[in-house]
Design a protein around this motif. Structure first.
Motif, PDB file in Angstrom:
ATOM      1  N   ASN A 587     -45.065-108.833  -8.048  1.00  0.00           N
ATOM      2  CA  ASN A 587     -45.083-107.266  -7.589  1.00  0.00           C
ATOM      3  C   ASN A 587     -46.097-106.405  -8.000  1.00  0.00           C
ATOM      4  OD1 ASN A 587     -42.508-107.895  -6.555  1.00  0.00           O
ATOM      5  ND2 ASN A 587     -41.446-107.845  -8.567  1.00  0.00           N
ATOM      6  N   LYS A 589     -48.415-102.669  -7.225  1.00  0.00           N
ATOM      7  CA  LYS A 589     -48.203-101.358  -6.625  1.00  0.00           C
ATOM      8  C   LYS A 589     -48.752-101.267  -5.372  1.00  0.00           C
ATOM      9  CE  LYS A 589     -48.763 -99.060 -11.092  1.00  0.00           C
ATOM     10  NZ  LYS A 589     -49.446 -98.137 -12.195  1.00  0.00           N
ATOM     11  N   TYR A 590     -48.211-100.302  -4.589  1.00  0.00           N
ATOM     12  CA  TYR A 590     -48.511 -99.834  -3.143  1.00  0.00           C
ATOM     13  C   TYR A 590     -49.913 -99.665  -3.037  1.00  0.00           C
ATOM     14  CZ  TYR A 590     -43.655 -99.978  -1.449  1.00  0.00           C
ATOM     15  OH  TYR A 590     -42.599-100.502  -1.053  1.00  0.00           O
ATOM     16  N   THR A 592     -52.390-101.304  -3.963  1.00  0.00           N
ATOM     17  CA  THR A 592     -53.253-102.197  -4.323  1.00  0.00           C
ATOM     18  C   THR A 592     -54.115-102.796  -3.332  1.00  0.00           C
ATOM     19  OG1 THR A 592     -51.579-103.124  -6.175  1.00  0.00           O
ATOM     20  CG2 THR A 592     -53.247-104.673  -5.313  1.00  0.00           C
ATOM     21  N   ALA A 634     -42.507-101.549  -5.255  1.00  0.00           N
ATOM     22  CA  ALA A 634     -43.719-102.731  -5.356  1.00  0.00           C
ATOM     23  C   ALA A 634     -43.872-103.189  -3.970  1.00  0.00           C
ATOM     24  CB  ALA A 634     -43.447-103.385  -6.492  1.00  0.00           C
ATOM     25  N   ALA A 671     -46.571-103.653 -10.330  1.00  0.00           N
ATOM     26  CA  ALA A 671     -45.497-102.751 -10.526  1.00  0.00           C
ATOM     27  C   ALA A 671     -44.451-103.015 -11.204  1.00  0.00           C
ATOM     28  CB  ALA A 671     -45.241-102.619  -8.796  1.00  0.00           C
TER      29      ALA A 671
END
Length: 704
Positions: A587, A589-590, A592, A634, A671
């Motif tokens: 997972n 983060k958005y 990334t 995530a 995340a």
């Protein structure tokens, strides 16, 4: 000192072997005491012949059978016992009387034999015959001396070689035998001298080989004892050198004396001596054997002063009893007594000899498992089989008794002796097969470096051979039992048919066991799993450790061992075949950079592939498959790799550690779920501050 040591090493067989040869020395030539072997009696008078013919008429036979059938039953058992004792007593009296009568005619027979033998020698020339007899006595010893001189320089080198401890002693003895036989065959002999010369050659060869093998045994025991002392064994299993040399000397003395007596008695037959005269000479010479045995018992080393004298007296009485049975003509009792004392000691000496050879030739026998089994079990089986067959011959139980018409006792005795031989052969066969299979299992161990195909083949062998070994054990036991029953005169065809019926009944009553056995056969046929593989079946899982005919043992990865019947396995999931795919979910983060993350993971996969510890076990290295889904907090990305079975766990742990460090270095964050709490607390604080400032201005105070 070296010459004395060499003479001592030549002198004996070992420990208890003196008693063995002592009692075994009473040969058939010494023990031919049956009245049936006495000289044929003179022709019976005419009245006796008429009475014997009258007894053969049908009327007389019928009358005698009627009288026996109507005889009173009371006291028949006692009468039978008295008749048996009376028959034994009469047999002993007749035998002793026959031998005693031979003493009266012995001087006359000696004169006839001397004139016969000396006349043949004179006819062929004294110098020639004396030279020929000296040749068979001396030529072998001279040639052997030359062989010993040749071996003296190479003895240490041969003794250092595996399996060559026998050579320095056995080869000169073989040369002695060959030279003696060659001297016998190359010379021309008149009839009587030829018979005597053959007997002398046999006696010389037996003496030489007995002394030779005794010396080998003493050498092996000495080497084994030295090896035990070198290893610091506090309780040695080998007898001491003093004990071995003592019995060696007694054995050598006994064998020489016995073979001289045997040669003398055998030479009396072609010279015209009667059987009773030969028996008389044998009994007289047997006194010397008796004295050697008694002297050996009383002068044996390391005997307990209190308990040892009691044993010595008991053995002395026992030897006297055996000699008395021999003189009385009870050969079957004589041989039973000999075997009671002889056989355990023969087996004990053979065990010591085999153990000594195994210790001294450990490097030679380490890779020859079948040879080791043949030494250990084969020698013991051979001794017992020869003893059983020889005892049967002495008791008159032979293979030809059935054709001549045998009694029930003869039939049972022949069956028992045959059963002993069959069981010994079955035991030897089973141990040879077991040693071969165990060797294959040891050689096919899956540990160590090998290709995947070789490991699979070895695992297959480790799975099937134990099952095959158990089946062979059952088959050999059943066949041996049937052969023994057949030898005892029991009809085995009804037993086989009955066993089939019982088997069907047992099959219906034990359906679960039958189901387990048959299911196991099909699992093995389908190669569903092997030794060392990790399987799952229902609630059971673990590494396959062993098989039986009806169950499999699974070792759980936490330690417990579960025995699962084949009938309860059902569908089997094998986790150790060919390859396995391991999937990893991460997972991030958005925000990334997914392209950057893919490059980082690809670099980690290449690093794993280049690692010498993990690379050989990786079929397809670690790589990013893409975005699996968008989560609430995530982005879930999926990674995968293909490895060899069982190797994915270690590679996965190292890959996760490398991913964590690489993401941290490249600013990629994992995340994690977060919680944000919202409320009016800030507005209340602002209002309170505003009220405080207004109040300060109204009072002319400075605002904080």
């Amino acid at each position: 000192m070296e010459r004395d040591a060499a003479g001592v090493l030549k002198a004996a067989i070992s420990g208890i072997l003196a008693l063995i040869v002592l009692l075994g020395g009473i040969s058939p030539s010494f023990a031919q005491t049956s009245p049936a072997q006495a000289p044929a009696a003179a022709a019976p008078p005419a009245q006796v012949r008429e009475m014997m013919q009258l007894m053969q008429t049908p009327e007389v036979k019928q009358w005698m059978s009627t009288q026996m059938a109507t005889a009173p039953a009371g006291g028949s058992a006692a009468a039978d016992q008295m008749s048996v004792l009376s028959g034994l007593l009469q047999h002993a009296r007749r035998h002793v009387a026959m031998v005693s009568d031979a003493a009266m005619t012995l001087p006359f027979q000696i004169g006839n034999a001397s004139s016969l033998f000396l006349g043949e020698i004179a006819a062929n020339g004294w110098p020639r015959m004396v030279a020929q007899f000296l040749a068979i006595f001396l030529l072998g010893a001279m040639v052997e001396s030359l062989a010993r001189y040749a071996f003296r320089r190479r003895r240490r080198r041969l003794a250092a070689m595996a399996g060559m401890h026998l050579a320095p002693r056995v080869i000169p003895a073989l040369i002695f035998a060959a030279a003696t036989v060659l001297a016998l065959l190359s010379l021309g002999w008149p009839p009587l001298s030829q018979s005597i010369a053959i007997v002398c050659v046999v006696a010389l060869i037996v003496q030489r080989f007995t002394i030779c093998l005794g010396g080998v045994l003493v050498d092996l025991i000495g080497l084994a004892r030295a090896e035990e002392e070198r290893q610091g064994i506090t309780a040695p299993t080998m007898p001491g050198r003093v004990v071995a040399l003592f019995w060696y000397r007694r054995c050598a003395t006994f064998v020489i004396y016995f073979m001289l007596g045997w040669a003398a008695i055998q030479s009396m037959e072609p010279l015209g001596y009667s059987p009773s005269a030969r028996l008389l000479v044998g009994y007289i010479l047997g006194i010397g054997l008796l004295l050697i045995a008694i002297e050996s018992v009383w002068s044996r080393p390391h005997k307990d002063e209190k308990r040892g004298h009691g044993i010595s007296w008991a053995l002395t009485v026992y030897f006297l009893l055996l000699w008395s049975l021999w003189v009385a003509g009870f050969n079957w009792l004589l041989w039973l007594g000999i075997y009671v004392l002889l056989l355990p000691r023969v087996l004990a000496v053979s065990t010591i000899a085999v153990k000594s050879l195994q210790q001294t030739e450990a490097s030679f026998l380490a890779t020859r498992r079948i040879a080791t089994v043949l030494l250990d079990r084969g020698v013991r089986a051979l001794i017992i089989a020869v003893a059983a067959i020889w005892l049967g011959q002495m008791l008159g139980v032979g293979a030809d008794t059935m054709a001549a018409g045998e009694t029930m006792v003869d039939k049972i005795a022949r069956g028992v002796i045959g059963g002993i031989v069959i069981l010994l052969a079955a035991d030897l066969l089973w141990h040879v097969i077991k040693a071969y299979i165990d060797g294959k299992l040891l050689d096919s161990s899956v540990d160590g470096g090998a290709t995947d195909e070789e490991k699979a083949r070895r695992a297959r062998i480790q799975t099937l051979l134990p099952i095959f070994r158990n089946i062979l054990a059952v088959v050999i036991a059943v066949i041996a039992a049937l052969m023994v029953l057949s030898g005892l005169g029991i009809e085995i065809r009804p037993l086989i048919a009955g066993a089939g019926v019982v088997g069907v009944a047992v099959g219906f009553g034990a359906q679960t066991i039958v189901k387990d056995v048959i299911s196991g056969m099909f699992y093995l046929w389908d190669d569903a799993f092997r030794i060392g593989e990790y399987i799952e079946s229902g609630s059971h899982k673990g590494v396959v450790e062993a098989f039986s005919l009806r169950s499999v043992k699974l070792r759980h990865h936490r330690g417990p061992l579960t025995t699962v019947p084949f009938g309860e396995l059902g569908a089997v999931k094998n986790l150790n075949r060919d390859w396995t795919i391991d999937k990893i979910s991460l997972n991030v983060k958005y925000d990334t950079d997914l392209v950057k993350a893919k490059k980082v993971i690809k670099q980690i996969g290449q690093t794993l592939l280049e690692n010498p510890e993990f690379g050989p076990h990786i079929i397809e290295t670690l790589k990013m498959k893409g975005v699996e889904q968008f989560g609430e907090f995530a982005i879930e990305i999926r990674l995968s790799m293909m490895t060899k079975p069982g190797e994915q766990f270690v590679i996965r742990r190292n890959a996760l550690a490398m991913i964590r460090n690489a993401f941290k270095e490249n600013g990629i964050e994992f995340a994690v779920p977060t919680v944000q709490v919202a409320g009016d607390r800030d507005a209340e604080v602002d209002a309170a501050v505003a009220r405080y400032a207004a109040h300060a201005r109204a009072n002319g105070e400075p605002a904080a």
